[in-house]
Design a protein around this motif. Structure first.
Motif, short mmCIF file in Angstrom:
data_model
loop_
_atom_site.label_atom_id
_atom_site.label_comp_id
_atom_site.label_asym_id
_atom_site.label_seq_id
_atom_site.Cartn_x
_atom_site.Cartn_y
_atom_site.Cartn_z
N GLU A 150 -9.00 -1.57 7.24
CA GLU A 150 -10.27 -2.11 7.72
C GLU A 150 -10.63 -1.46 9.05
O GLU A 150 -9.78 -0.86 9.71
N ARG A 197 -4.52 -0.98 9.46
CA ARG A 197 -4.08 -1.78 8.33
C ARG A 197 -4.56 -3.22 8.48
O ARG A 197 -4.50 -3.80 9.57
N LYS A 198 -5.03 -3.79 7.40
CA LYS A 198 -5.44 -5.18 7.40
C LYS A 198 -4.19 -6.05 7.45
O LYS A 198 -3.24 -5.84 6.69
N GLU A 199 -4.17 -7.03 8.35
CA GLU A 199 -2.95 -7.81 8.59
C GLU A 199 -2.47 -8.56 7.36
O GLU A 199 -1.27 -8.78 7.20
N SER A 200 -3.38 -8.93 6.49
CA SER A 200 -3.01 -9.73 5.32
C SER A 200 -2.62 -8.88 4.11
O SER A 200 -2.36 -9.40 3.03
N SER A 201 -2.56 -7.53 4.28
CA SER A 201 -2.29 -6.66 3.14
C SER A 201 -1.46 -5.46 3.57
O SER A 201 -1.58 -4.98 4.69
N GLU A 244 -4.50 -2.57 1.97
CA GLU A 244 -5.89 -2.52 2.41
C GLU A 244 -6.01 -2.14 3.89
O GLU A 244 -5.22 -2.57 4.73
#
Length: 302
Positions: free
Chosen positions: A199, A190-194, A197
């Protein structure tokens, strides 16, 4: 009247002198299923008479297991949405999911999902079950998936999926010009900012995608893809990571001037049917919005 899901067998030489419990274990009836059968209205019969799991079997005995009825969650509401049924038997459905439909309800789509449609179909056809999706597809991804008609069937197909015995081939259109074939091995997390989303990241989950270029156009390529793992957004993330995001996939760097959703379709599905004891294979044609991409000028086959 709604039907009860049952399984039956005839005991052969290999199980003579074996307790019912061991027989059922060898036939993939889980401990959880046995507990349900005992306490939630199921039954075990040998030669037409009630039997316990301690009963010792003889050659020629007829075993019948009746599973308890299933009840859908009160939060899952039936809705009359047409289903594209590719295959059906008493154990499973194989469906061709339309694009722009989530597999399960969400806050934004409480009654507009494939699960709502399946539950309505069950109620209309007196199928005494809740919805068991063996595999899911993203809302905007179209194509084939399996729905089990009973918890035990779901258990067997989920086990097969974990053991990579269910094969899926996808079709996609990606930005850029690709040739040949390649295997992408890159962990996904998991993308840390979402919260949505994903990655490629070192601490992510192991993931492998295989792709083969099928047809090249002026600015994009049609590809076939297969997965060895089933991570969230795996194809979308891996292709974007290689620099070839899917057409329409604005979340991962694609543009939507040719198609309004990610150009991804679950095209082919192959699996061994544990009850019919044979391999089944199905294909689903590309939906209209992806077929339109195939008539773009300046293309060539490989």
């Amino acid at each position: 009247m709604k039907q009860v899901f049952t399984l039956s067998w005839t005991v052969d030489n290999s199980f003579e002198g074996v307790a019912v419990r061991e027989f059922l274990k060898e036939h993939d009836i889980s401990k959880a299923s046995l507990t349900d059968i005992k306490f939630r209205g199921g039954a075990i019969e040998v030669n037409g008479k009630h039997a316990t799991v301690r009963y010792i079997l003889q050659k020629g005995d007829e075993i019948k297991v009746a599973f308890p009825p299933e009840k859908a969650s009160e939060s899952l509401l039936p809705r009359a949405i047409p289903l594209d049924i590719v295959y059906e038997d008493e154990y499973i459905l194989v469906l061709n999911k339309q694009p722009n439909m989530p597999s399960i309800p969400s806050r934004e789509h409480l009654t507009w999902s494939l699960s709502n449609a399946v539950l309505y179909y069950y109620e209309e056809n007196n199928i005494n079950s809740t919805v068991h999706l063996v595999n899911r597809l993203d809302r905007d991804t179209s194509g084939l998936l399996i729905v089990a008609k009973h918890r035990h069937v779901h258990y067997l197909f989920s086990k097969a999926q974990k053991e990579h015995e269910i094969k899926r081939v996808y079709r996609a259109f990606v930005h850029g010009k690709l040739v040949g074939k390649e295997t992408i091995e890159a962990p996904i997390g998991r993308k840390e900012s979402s919260i949505i989303e994903r990655e490629v990241r070192e601490d992510g989950q192991f993931a492998i995608t295989h792709y083969t270029a099928l047809r090249q156009y002026s600015s994009f390529t049609e590809v076939a893809l297969s997965l060895e793992t089933g991570r969230t957004h795996q194809i979308r993330v891996h292709m974007a990571y290689k620099g070839y995001p899917l057409l329409g996939d604005t979340l991962y760097g694609g543009t939507n001037h040719l198609i309004s959703r990610q150009a991804l379709h679950s095209y082919e599905l192959t699996f061994f049917h544990p009850f019919l004891q044979k391999t089944l294979s199905f294909t689903a044609p590309l939906p209209p919005d992806m077929q339109k991409l195939q008539i773009v000028k300046e293309s060539r086959f490989f």
